[in-house]
Write a protein that holds these residues in place. Structure first.
Motif: not given
Length: 102
Positions: A78-80, A82-83, A23
């Motif tokens: 990573t999630n934030r 990418m969002a 990630m």
């Protein structure tokens, strides 16, 4: 001032990462594709202390990396990131922080 906060304020973009997490590679690759990144790994003498600082900043959630700061503010992992990118907000955020001049 904590070392993590100080580093985050010194540069437009700072990614705290390790070399052994996929990630971390994903986030750094994305930031390199949109234009710019500064990466600080855990090779620093105070790396473990910085890691604990990040865990504290993230409310005790682990893993603490990757941790992305833009314009001195903790964006997240990573999630934030990418969002934000998929929503079309990453490039404007990087421009505002002075990381992109396009």
């Amino acid at each position: 001032m904590d070392r993590v906060a100080k580093l985050a304020l010194e540069r437009a973009v700072v990614v705290f990462t390790t070399s052994n997490r996929s990630m971390c590679h994903s986030v750094t690759s994305l930031l390199q594709q949109v234009g710019w990144t500064a990466i600080h790994g855990w090779k620093e003498p105070r790396g473990r202390e910085m890691e604990r600082e990040l865990v504290r900043m993230l409310g005790g959630r682990a893993p603490a990396v990757p941790a992305v700061f833009i314009g001195g503010d903790l964006v997240g992992g990573t999630n934030r990131v990418m969002a934000i990118h998929l929503a079309g907000e990453l490039v404007p955020m990087l421009k505002k922080a002075g990381a992109l001049w396009l």
